[in-house]
Design an enzyme around this catalytic site. Structure first.
Site, mmCIF file in Angstrom:
data_model
loop_
_atom_site.group_PDB
_atom_site.id
_atom_site.type_symbol
_atom_site.label_atom_id
_atom_site.label_comp_id
_atom_site.label_asym_id
_atom_site.label_seq_id
_atom_site.Cartn_x
_atom_site.Cartn_y
_atom_site.Cartn_z
ATOM 1 N N GLU A 1 -43.199 0.967 8.007
ATOM 2 C CA GLU A 1 -44.465 0.233 7.884
ATOM 3 C C GLU A 1 -45.125 0.503 6.528
ATOM 4 O OE1 GLU A 1 -47.848 1.477 10.412
ATOM 5 O OE2 GLU A 1 -46.707 3.282 10.869
ATOM 6 N N THR B 1 -18.098 -0.465 -2.091
ATOM 7 C CA THR B 1 -17.244 -1.183 -1.140
ATOM 8 C C THR B 1 -17.709 -2.616 -0.855
ATOM 9 O OG1 THR B 1 -16.578 0.866 -0.104
ATOM 10 C CG2 THR B 1 -16.400 -1.106 1.258
ATOM 11 N N CYS C 1 -16.543 6.463 1.946
ATOM 12 C CA CYS C 1 -17.717 6.118 2.771
ATOM 13 C C CYS C 1 -17.622 6.575 4.228
ATOM 14 C CB CYS C 1 -17.939 4.608 2.803
ATOM 15 S SG CYS C 1 -17.449 3.722 1.333
ATOM 16 N N GLU D 1 0.875 -1.184 0.000
ATOM 17 C CA GLU D 1 0.000 0.000 0.000
ATOM 18 C C GLU D 1 0.905 1.225 0.000
ATOM 19 O OE1 GLU D 1 -3.386 0.826 -0.187
ATOM 20 O OE2 GLU D 1 -2.411 2.798 -0.225
ATOM 21 N N ASP E 1 -12.948 -1.563 -7.509
ATOM 22 C CA ASP E 1 -13.172 -0.477 -8.472
ATOM 23 C C ASP E 1 -12.244 -0.539 -9.679
ATOM 24 O OD1 ASP E 1 -15.044 0.370 -6.686
ATOM 25 O OD2 ASP E 1 -14.086 2.288 -6.205
ATOM 26 N N GLU F 1 -24.279 13.964 -2.649
ATOM 27 C CA GLU F 1 -23.986 13.816 -1.223
ATOM 28 C C GLU F 1 -23.295 15.081 -0.692
ATOM 29 O OE1 GLU F 1 -21.887 10.074 -0.941
ATOM 30 O OE2 GLU F 1 -23.777 8.954 -0.870
ATOM 31 N N LYS G 1 -17.153 10.469 4.752
ATOM 32 C CA LYS G 1 -18.347 11.093 4.146
ATOM 33 C C LYS G 1 -19.567 10.914 5.036
ATOM 34 C CE LYS G 1 -21.126 8.868 2.224
ATOM 35 N NZ LYS G 1 -21.017 8.246 0.936
ATOM 36 N N TYR H 1 -23.437 10.330 -7.409
ATOM 37 C CA TYR H 1 -23.413 10.066 -5.970
ATOM 38 C C TYR H 1 -22.691 11.184 -5.212
ATOM 39 C CZ TYR H 1 -24.507 5.031 -6.376
ATOM 40 O OH TYR H 1 -25.095 3.817 -6.584
ATOM 41 N N ILE H 2 -21.424 11.410 -5.604
ATOM 42 C CA ILE H 2 -20.588 12.310 -4.815
ATOM 43 C C ILE H 2 -21.132 13.730 -4.858
ATOM 44 C CG2 ILE H 2 -18.247 13.263 -4.617
ATOM 45 C CD1 ILE H 2 -17.163 10.560 -5.541
ATOM 46 N N HIS I 1 -46.071 -0.208 14.048
ATOM 47 C CA HIS I 1 -46.621 1.139 14.082
ATOM 48 C C HIS I 1 -46.196 1.876 15.335
ATOM 49 C CE1 HIS I 1 -49.470 4.223 12.956
ATOM 50 N NE2 HIS I 1 -49.951 4.206 14.175
ATOM 51 N N THR J 1 -10.012 3.837 -0.401
ATOM 52 C CA THR J 1 -10.934 4.959 -0.594
ATOM 53 C C THR J 1 -12.027 4.976 0.469
ATOM 54 O OG1 THR J 1 -10.526 5.036 -2.953
ATOM 55 C CG2 THR J 1 -12.604 5.954 -2.211
ATOM 56 N N CYS J 2 -12.638 3.844 0.728
ATOM 57 C CA CYS J 2 -13.790 3.818 1.646
ATOM 58 C C CYS J 2 -13.425 4.375 3.011
ATOM 59 C CB CYS J 2 -14.320 2.394 1.771
ATOM 60 S SG CYS J 2 -15.660 2.257 2.949
HETATM 61 P P1 NDP Z 1 -21.095 9.076 -10.799
HETATM 62 O O1 NDP Z 1 -20.835 8.153 -11.906
HETATM 63 O O2 NDP Z 1 -22.122 8.722 -9.779
HETATM 64 O O3 NDP Z 1 -21.499 10.487 -11.384
HETATM 65 C C1 NDP Z 1 -20.669 11.196 -12.265
HETATM 66 C C2 NDP Z 1 -21.388 12.450 -12.703
HETATM 67 O O4 NDP Z 1 -20.484 13.251 -13.426
HETATM 68 C C3 NDP Z 1 -22.574 12.179 -13.608
HETATM 69 O O5 NDP Z 1 -23.554 13.145 -13.344
HETATM 70 C C4 NDP Z 1 -21.954 12.350 -14.996
HETATM 71 O O6 NDP Z 1 -22.893 12.750 -15.956
HETATM 72 C C5 NDP Z 1 -20.987 13.480 -14.739
HETATM 73 N N1 NDP Z 1 -19.842 13.505 -15.637
HETATM 74 C C6 NDP Z 1 -19.054 12.482 -15.998
HETATM 75 N N2 NDP Z 1 -18.070 12.892 -16.802
HETATM 76 C C7 NDP Z 1 -18.230 14.200 -16.973
HETATM 77 C C8 NDP Z 1 -17.542 15.197 -17.704
HETATM 78 N N3 NDP Z 1 -16.467 14.907 -18.425
HETATM 79 N N4 NDP Z 1 -17.992 16.472 -17.656
HETATM 80 C C9 NDP Z 1 -19.066 16.771 -16.932
HETATM 81 N N5 NDP Z 1 -19.780 15.874 -16.214
HETATM 82 C C10 NDP Z 1 -19.361 14.608 -16.235
HETATM 83 O O7 NDP Z 1 -19.662 9.331 -10.137
HETATM 84 P P2 NDP Z 1 -19.206 9.955 -8.752
HETATM 85 O O8 NDP Z 1 -17.921 10.622 -9.054
HETATM 86 O O9 NDP Z 1 -20.290 10.727 -8.098
HETATM 87 O O10 NDP Z 1 -18.930 8.641 -7.894
HETATM 88 C C11 NDP Z 1 -18.095 7.612 -8.399
HETATM 89 C C12 NDP Z 1 -18.580 6.271 -7.961
HETATM 90 O O11 NDP Z 1 -18.284 6.085 -6.600
HETATM 91 C C13 NDP Z 1 -20.087 6.084 -8.075
HETATM 92 O O12 NDP Z 1 -20.470 5.614 -9.333
HETATM 93 C C14 NDP Z 1 -20.373 5.081 -7.001
HETATM 94 O O13 NDP Z 1 -20.278 3.800 -7.540
HETATM 95 C C15 NDP Z 1 -19.288 5.331 -5.967
HETATM 96 N N6 NDP Z 1 -19.841 6.074 -4.825
HETATM 97 C C16 NDP Z 1 -20.790 5.472 -4.061
HETATM 98 C C17 NDP Z 1 -21.356 6.130 -2.990
HETATM 99 C C18 NDP Z 1 -22.404 5.457 -2.201
HETATM 100 O O14 NDP Z 1 -22.530 4.238 -2.285
HETATM 101 N N7 NDP Z 1 -23.221 6.194 -1.429
HETATM 102 C C19 NDP Z 1 -20.938 7.482 -2.621
HETATM 103 C C20 NDP Z 1 -19.941 8.033 -3.507
HETATM 104 C C21 NDP Z 1 -19.419 7.342 -4.557
HETATM 105 P P3 NDP Z 1 -23.696 11.696 -16.857
HETATM 106 O O15 NDP Z 1 -24.799 11.156 -16.017
HETATM 107 O O16 NDP Z 1 -24.146 12.515 -17.981
HETATM 108 O O17 NDP Z 1 -22.700 10.633 -17.246
#
Ligand code: NDP
Length: 447
Positions: A441, A311, A48, A35, A303, A182, A51, A178-179, A436, A42-43
């Protein structure tokens, strides 16, 4: 196995790599794991765990406001970012060290330096040492994918968000996955002015449409500014240190911090060509159902393979790999009905097919919804409605998907996901007597 230094060399001590190494060691294998940064991946370090702690911290903004309606005399409260930040980072260190102890307790040798592949059975460490291994597991994860635009270096990613010196007064978040959602919730609750810019008008692609729309409606109502068809084009730094974000179809946006949340890219700069490990069209390591790459002695989980970037999925893959190769207990990960959640404000969660995917697959489906205001929100005067949705097979009555937005949705969905995974019917939900008064529910009262 005397021909090799170790039976298994794992590159990357995140969720998938740590699980695989400790299980393989438990099966009697001699294991080393490299490592280059901190154990946990990352998690634990920048995902995770910290966050979720920020989400908890952020939610106090609403809880403190609501408490007044419940009779509590809450004085004006101030939020201190540095206190939360430092406490969260201390917790990250604690969890990371537990991961390290787990490795040590399982007799996995931890090598704290960068490692790359140097052949089908060889790994080269940053120090110059070469270690030979019968098997190599790549579990290096992914890193933020940043669009190649002028001024991109002025932006941050979620990696840096946990370390900010101070809270931004104005933050622009690029992306709508997602990110982005959130962190939009987190910063908004802390009092930042949040603008989320998205290249299309679809947020959280892949989630059920009605549930996403509800998040959009609630988030906009709270004051998060969504700009659609607003692809980020350029970031300019002004003399006063502030930033100006140029986007398509909109006026430039002044702000203090720009955060990219535009997806994550598998980390594959690892000398893979030395062992003919092929990448797929998404730039991820190509693996078969047993996590084996195109090189017979090299496997990959998590990933870096970009199957489902979650995760618990990486952990299952690490476990399946170790049991199959070292434990004489072959099994594969079942990717059907993997639950997921977005820790937005309020959070959303889902498992199984969305309504549109189910319609595509089965033609017609039965859909049941419950659109309600949580009891707590009613008394708090919080005009925020929860939405639960159940997608049901038209003939067999089997629940194909469950999608929710509302307080504690991920906690509730995790339990309900067992029923969906088990292939239970809508009737089985209906036969269950309600608990309840709860929000959950609603799951057994949908008509
Ligand atoms: P996501 O894939 O969820 O979202 C990426 C966003 O960025 C989408 O809206 C996408 O648009 C947009 N995008 C992608 N490329 C470009 C670009 N070149 N220019 C402008 N917009 C762009 O990725 P995240 O970064 O939010 O998260 C990565 C991964 O991490 C997630 O897919 C998820 O699997 C994991 N994650 C899980 C969480 C959880 O379980 N709660 C929390 C955080 C991350 P479009 O839809 O048009 O492609």
């Amino acid at each position: 196995m005397a021909d090799y230094d170790v039976d298994l060399f794992v590159i990357g001590a995140g969720s998938g790599g740590v699980r695989a190494s400790r299980i393989a060691a438990g099966h009697g294998a001699k294991v080393a794991i490299a490592e280059e940064y901190r154990v946990g991946g990352t998690c634990v370090i920048r995902g995770c765990v910290p966050k979720k702690l920020l989400v908890y911290g952020a939610h106090f903004a609403e809880d403190l406001a609501d408490a007044r309606r419940f009779g509590w005399k809450v004085p004006d409260c101030e939020f201190d970012w540095k206190t939360l930040r430092d406490n969260v980072l201390a917790e990250v260190s604690r969890v990371s060290s537990i991961y390290g102890e787990t490795l040590a307790n399982n007799k996995v040798e931890l090598i704290q330096e960068r490692a790359i592949v140097a052949g089908p059975h060889a790994v080269k460490l940053a120090s110059g040492r070469t270690v030979t291994a019968k098997y190599i597991l790549i579990a290096t994860g992914a890193k933020p994918d940043i669009p190649d635009i002028p001024g991109k270096t002025y932006g941050i990613t979620s990696n840096e968000a946990f370390h900010l010196d101070e809270l931004p007064k104005r933050i622009v978040i690029a992306g709508a996955g997602y990110i982005a959602n959130e962190f939009a919730g987190i910063f908004h609750e802390f009092g930042s002015q949040v603008t989320l810019i998205n290249r299309t008008d679809v947020i959280l692609r892949g989630y059920d449409e009605q549930i996403r729309d509800r998040l959009l409606q609630i988030s906009s109502g709270k004051g998060i500014d969504f700009k659609f068809h607003a692809e980020i084009q350029k970031i300019e730094k002004k003399e006063d240190g502030s930033l100006l974000v140029h986007v398509a179809n909109h006026d430039p946006l002044p702000c203090d911090v720009v955060m990219f949340a535009t997806g994550r890219r598998p980390l594959t700069d690892l000398g893979l060509e030395t062992a003919d490990v092929a990448l797929n069209d998404k730039g991820a390591i190509k693996v078969d159902d047993d996590n084996k790459s195109t090189c017979d002695s090299i496997y990959a989980v998590g990933d870096v393979t970009d199957r489902i970037q979650l995760t618990p999925v990486a952990i299952r893959e690490g476990q399946a790999f170790a049991d199959t190769i070292f434990g004489n207990k072959p099994h594969r990960v079942d990717y059907d009905n993997v639950p997921s959640a977005v820790f937005s404000h309020p959070p959303m969660a889902g498992v199984g097919l969305t309504e549109s995917r189910a319609r595509k697959k089965y033609g017609s489906v039965k859909v049941f919804t419950s659109d309600f205001r949580a009891m707590k929100n009613v008394l708090a005067g919080r005009n925020e409605r929860a939405l639960y949705k159940m997608v049901v097979h038209p003939d067999t009555d089997v629940v194909l998907g469950l999608h929710m937005i509302g307080p504690d949705a991920p906690e509730i969905l995790q339990a309900a996901a067992i029923a969906v995974k088990a292939g239970l019917t809508k009737q089985a939900f209906d036969d269950t007597i309600a608990l309840h008064p709860t929000m959950a529910e609603e799951l057994v009262l949908m008509r």
